[in-house]
Design a protein around this motif. Sequence first.
Motif, PDB file in Angstrom:
ATOM      1  N   THR A   1     -55.131  44.483 -29.056  1.00 10.58           N
ATOM      2  CA  THR A   1     -56.165  43.962 -28.137  1.00 10.58           C
ATOM      3  C   THR A   1     -55.920  44.351 -26.681  1.00 10.58           C
ATOM      4  O   THR A   1     -56.752  44.061 -25.821  1.00 10.58           O
ATOM      5  CB  THR A   1     -56.211  42.426 -28.211  1.00 10.58           C
ATOM      6  N   GLY A   2     -54.784  44.957 -26.378  1.00 11.85           N
ATOM      7  CA  GLY A   2     -54.463  45.256 -24.977  1.00 11.85           C
ATOM      8  C   GLY A   2     -54.154  43.994 -24.203  1.00 11.85           C
ATOM      9  O   GLY A   2     -54.368  43.907 -22.996  1.00 11.85           O
ATOM     10  N   LEU A   3     -53.616  43.005 -24.926  1.00  7.72           N
ATOM     11  CA  LEU A   3     -53.327  41.723 -24.283  1.00  7.72           C
ATOM     12  C   LEU A   3     -51.852  41.638 -23.904  1.00  7.72           C
ATOM     13  O   LEU A   3     -50.978  41.920 -24.722  1.00  7.72           O
ATOM     14  CB  LEU A   3     -53.697  40.576 -25.240  1.00  7.72           C
ATOM     15  N   LEU A   4     -51.618  41.287 -22.655  1.00  3.54           N
ATOM     16  CA  LEU A   4     -50.248  41.099 -22.179  1.00  3.54           C
ATOM     17  C   LEU A   4     -49.967  39.606 -22.059  1.00  3.54           C
ATOM     18  O   LEU A   4     -50.651  38.905 -21.305  1.00  3.54           O
ATOM     19  CB  LEU A   4     -50.056  41.769 -20.809  1.00  3.54           C
ATOM     20  N   TRP A   5     -48.954  39.133 -22.803  1.00  2.00           N
ATOM     21  CA  TRP A   5     -48.510  37.744 -22.636  1.00  2.00           C
ATOM     22  C   TRP A   5     -47.461  37.783 -21.537  1.00  2.00           C
ATOM     23  O   TRP A   5     -46.299  38.103 -21.794  1.00  2.00           O
ATOM     24  CB  TRP A   5     -47.944  37.195 -23.946  1.00  2.00           C
ATOM     25  N   ALA A   6     -47.895  37.534 -20.310  1.00  6.64           N
ATOM     26  CA  ALA A   6     -47.018  37.717 -19.146  1.00  6.64           C
ATOM     27  C   ALA A   6     -46.098  36.522 -18.930  1.00  6.64           C
ATOM     28  O   ALA A   6     -45.121  36.607 -18.194  1.00  6.64           O
ATOM     29  CB  ALA A   6     -47.853  37.957 -17.897  1.00  6.64           C
ATOM     30  N   ALA A   7     -46.430  35.400 -19.562  1.00  3.65           N
ATOM     31  CA  ALA A   7     -45.688  34.147 -19.349  1.00  3.65           C
ATOM     32  C   ALA A   7     -45.529  33.908 -17.842  1.00  3.65           C
ATOM     33  O   ALA A   7     -46.447  34.201 -17.081  1.00  3.65           O
ATOM     34  CB  ALA A   7     -44.370  34.162 -20.099  1.00  3.65           C
ATOM     35  N   ASP A   8     -44.382  33.446 -17.397  1.00  2.00           N
ATOM     36  CA  ASP A   8     -44.270  33.001 -16.006  1.00  2.00           C
ATOM     37  C   ASP A   8     -44.055  34.131 -14.997  1.00  2.00           C
ATOM     38  O   ASP A   8     -43.791  33.860 -13.830  1.00  2.00           O
ATOM     39  CB  ASP A   8     -43.169  31.949 -15.872  1.00  2.00           C
ATOM     40  N   LEU A   9     -44.223  35.377 -15.419  1.00  2.00           N
ATOM     41  CA  LEU A   9     -44.298  36.420 -14.393  1.00  2.00           C
ATOM     42  C   LEU A   9     -45.619  36.288 -13.659  1.00  2.00           C
ATOM     43  O   LEU A   9     -45.782  36.781 -12.545  1.00  2.00           O
ATOM     44  CB  LEU A   9     -44.160  37.815 -15.012  1.00  2.00           C
TER      45      LEU A   9
ATOM     46  N   SER B   1     -49.963  47.504 -16.441  1.00  2.00           N
ATOM     47  CA  SER B   1     -50.123  48.921 -16.748  1.00  2.00           C
ATOM     48  C   SER B   1     -51.575  49.171 -17.160  1.00  2.00           C
ATOM     49  O   SER B   1     -52.286  48.234 -17.517  1.00  2.00           O
ATOM     50  CB  SER B   1     -49.145  49.333 -17.856  1.00  2.00           C
ATOM     51  N   PRO B   2     -52.033  50.453 -17.130  1.00  2.00           N
ATOM     52  CA  PRO B   2     -53.468  50.737 -17.343  1.00  2.00           C
ATOM     53  C   PRO B   2     -54.000  50.247 -18.695  1.00  2.00           C
ATOM     54  O   PRO B   2     -55.193  49.969 -18.822  1.00  2.00           O
ATOM     55  CB  PRO B   2     -53.532  52.268 -17.267  1.00  2.00           C
ATOM     56  N   ASP B   3     -53.119  50.113 -19.708  1.00  2.00           N
ATOM     57  CA  ASP B   3     -53.619  49.698 -21.019  1.00  2.00           C
ATOM     58  C   ASP B   3     -53.746  48.180 -21.172  1.00  2.00           C
ATOM     59  O   ASP B   3     -54.102  47.687 -22.229  1.00  2.00           O
ATOM     60  CB  ASP B   3     -52.740  50.296 -22.132  1.00  2.00           C
ATOM     61  N   VAL B   4     -53.437  47.429 -20.109  1.00  2.00           N
ATOM     62  CA  VAL B   4     -53.576  45.965 -20.178  1.00  2.00           C
ATOM     63  C   VAL B   4     -55.024  45.584 -19.886  1.00  2.00           C
ATOM     64  O   VAL B   4     -55.564  45.917 -18.831  1.00  2.00           O
ATOM     65  CB  VAL B   4     -52.632  45.270 -19.166  1.00  2.00           C
ATOM     66  N   ARG B   5     -55.648  44.885 -20.850  1.00  2.00           N
ATOM     67  CA  ARG B   5     -57.044  44.474 -20.645  1.00  2.00           C
ATOM     68  C   ARG B   5     -57.172  42.965 -20.436  1.00  2.00           C
ATOM     69  O   ARG B   5     -58.120  42.489 -19.850  1.00  2.00           O
ATOM     70  CB  ARG B   5     -57.882  44.900 -21.856  1.00  2.00           C
ATOM     71  N   GLN B   6     -56.210  42.227 -20.946  1.00  2.00           N
ATOM     72  CA  GLN B   6     -56.294  40.768 -20.855  1.00  2.00           C
ATOM     73  C   GLN B   6     -54.876  40.220 -20.653  1.00  2.00           C
ATOM     74  O   GLN B   6     -53.926  40.769 -21.215  1.00  2.00           O
ATOM     75  CB  GLN B   6     -56.881  40.227 -22.166  1.00  2.00           C
ATOM     76  N   VAL B   7     -54.755  39.158 -19.870  1.00  2.00           N
ATOM     77  CA  VAL B   7     -53.421  38.636 -19.555  1.00  2.00           C
ATOM     78  C   VAL B   7     -53.355  37.130 -19.804  1.00  2.00           C
ATOM     79  O   VAL B   7     -54.240  36.382 -19.366  1.00  2.00           O
ATOM     80  CB  VAL B   7     -53.052  38.936 -18.082  1.00  2.00           C
ATOM     81  N   VAL B   8     -52.311  36.713 -20.502  1.00  2.00           N
ATOM     82  CA  VAL B   8     -52.029  35.275 -20.629  1.00  2.00           C
ATOM     83  C   VAL B   8     -50.937  34.936 -19.614  1.00  2.00           C
ATOM     84  O   VAL B   8     -49.796  35.380 -19.763  1.00  2.00           O
ATOM     85  CB  VAL B   8     -51.533  34.913 -22.049  1.00  2.00           C
ATOM     86  N   PRO B   9     -51.280  34.173 -18.572  1.00  2.00           N
ATOM     87  CA  PRO B   9     -50.244  33.760 -17.629  1.00  2.00           C
ATOM     88  C   PRO B   9     -49.449  32.593 -18.216  1.00  2.00           C
ATOM     89  O   PRO B   9     -49.893  31.976 -19.186  1.00  2.00           O
ATOM     90  CB  PRO B   9     -51.051  33.317 -16.404  1.00  2.00           C
ATOM     91  N   GLY B  10     -48.314  32.293 -17.646  1.00  2.00           N
ATOM     92  CA  GLY B  10     -47.521  31.164 -18.121  1.00  2.00           C
ATOM     93  C   GLY B  10     -48.197  29.834 -17.855  1.00  2.00           C
ATOM     94  O   GLY B  10     -47.980  28.855 -18.563  1.00  2.00           O
TER      95      GLY B  10
END
Lengths: 336, 279
Positions: free
Chosen positions: A223-231, A256-265
């Motif tokens: 899905t291009g999802l980054l689980w960034a947590a507390d970063l 990075s360019p392939d990240v489409r969605q981010v889960v923050p912490g």
Amino acid sequence: MEMREKGRGDLKEAPSFHPIASSPVQIPRRAFLCTAAVFAATAFTKTAGSIAAEAHLPFIEIADGVFVRYGVQEEMSAANCGAIANIGFIVGDESVAVIDTGTTLQQGAALREAVASVTSRPVSHLIATHVHPDHCFGHAAFSDLPVHSIGHRNLPRALAERGPFYLKRLAEISPDFSDTAYVAPEETVSDTMRIDLGNRPLLLKAWPPAHTDNDLTVFDERTGLLWAADLLFAGRLPTLDGSLTGWLAALDVLLSPDVRQVVPGHGQVSDGVETLQEELAYLTRLRDGVRAAIDEGLDMSATLARLEDDNQLDWLLYDTNHGRNVVAAYTELEWE
Amino acid sequence: MPQQRKAETYCLHGITIAILAAILIIAKAPIAVANDETWQDIRASLYGSDRVIHDGEGVIKLDAPDRALDAATVPISVTAEMEQTEEHYIRAVTLVIDENPAPVVGTFHLFPGNGIANISTRVRVNAYTNIRAIAETSDGELYMAQKFVKASGGCSAPASKDHDLAMARLGKMRLKQIGAWRKGEPAEGQFMISHPNYSGMQIDQVTQLWIPARYVRSIELTLGDKPILRFEGDISMSENPMVRFFVRPDAEAELHAKVVDSDEKTFEQSWPIELDPAS
């Protein structure tokens, strides 16, 4: 799309209300009360940038097979059951990876029930994003399962040093939390690690010191999802417990360019761009303000007094966390 | 008899207040006793049980935040309210944090030649606790100032934020002159050493792997052949121990620092001090 269909093959319908409460499986009363209390607390929290609107669904499918339970944007308390961080899981064709388990054994158990309510596939991986108790102190709820328990190379050391102290704190907040325990990961990541949940590869990345000295992120290639947590913190003030300059460097390359969605912490899921810009602005201002104070010979207390009231972006929980960030920045930057 | 009824009412009020007061005292007593017991044990180990400790007013003042923002780093400062003269001076200041695992932070030994006996440093604070500064004057009397500090919230822990850096930089020292230093006048300086000041821990319960304790045991600062301060300490001092102190320079000289840690490793460095030419 075909892959998506395949991936969802035996997924049950996403729950329409509360996956835990509506689950036929018996759950411990305390765990139920706890999740219900979070529901109530969130529903009536109306602060700017809060996630009140979504919180009536504790586990939400935010992308294909990716489920998140939003934490409330508050400090840990008995009333909110310590459920303040975003936790969740990703479902592959064969198995499930759990990413963070919350503050308590009850939250871990609730997460396990939530997984069972959407799929019969087993949990194969238990991932801790970092040492803080709001993220990985529910791990013990999975202790009886044959899972790969994974964390940053530095996580075992950080848990050993801080774990007992955090448990004492949790027990002080509520006697209900006193059966919580922390579990060190059995497998650690020094740089990157690839795992596969069945046609669903995840890339785990261990970061140099940033939010803490044991931050781990998870990238879902499907899905291009980054689980960034507390970063990444959305809405709620970022808390510095690692390295300010390291964190700023991490933010340069996080999306990075392939990240489409981010889960923050903490806070809203998004494409991450605005969230990152806000965090970057805060941390940069913190660095510059503290650097200038040190150059002028101000001691820590004088620096705090100068910088204490500087909430440019209306961050939530600014008053409870900004001072501590100033202290952390000061002790780091005075050695530059 | 309205008058009498009024009197009865007053009387009842009086009794109610007395009862309430009694309840308050009873309710508070166990806490006060518990806190005091902790302190009595520490006090006995430091000074024996027979030495009188006077109220610190007029001798020393202790400043600490009401709440520890960061459990790992709580700035505290001790201000001397009496002049340092050869005849009468503060010769030692001991810092105590009642509820820490190692309550005695350490003792700063001070000397009359430096003019001002102020000291500031940073400590770890594990819990809601009393922090105490006990001054010993040259005539052997003890004076104490204290402050109650609330523990920090959130994920703050009395632990290192960046362990690898702490070990990599171990032993690096810095000296900072605060403001202009003039000949014959008390001037403030800051000394710091990069050191994990680490209590030790069991890292793996299965393999029993330990990271041993490693902390700064003593710091000795001299200017030329004049002593500035000597510190003997323990693990309650924050990582990267820091102390601000006063010194009265007579002439340009080298400020020398000697630090010994619990591994018996010695770190030494000297810095030429700069005096304001106007002096």
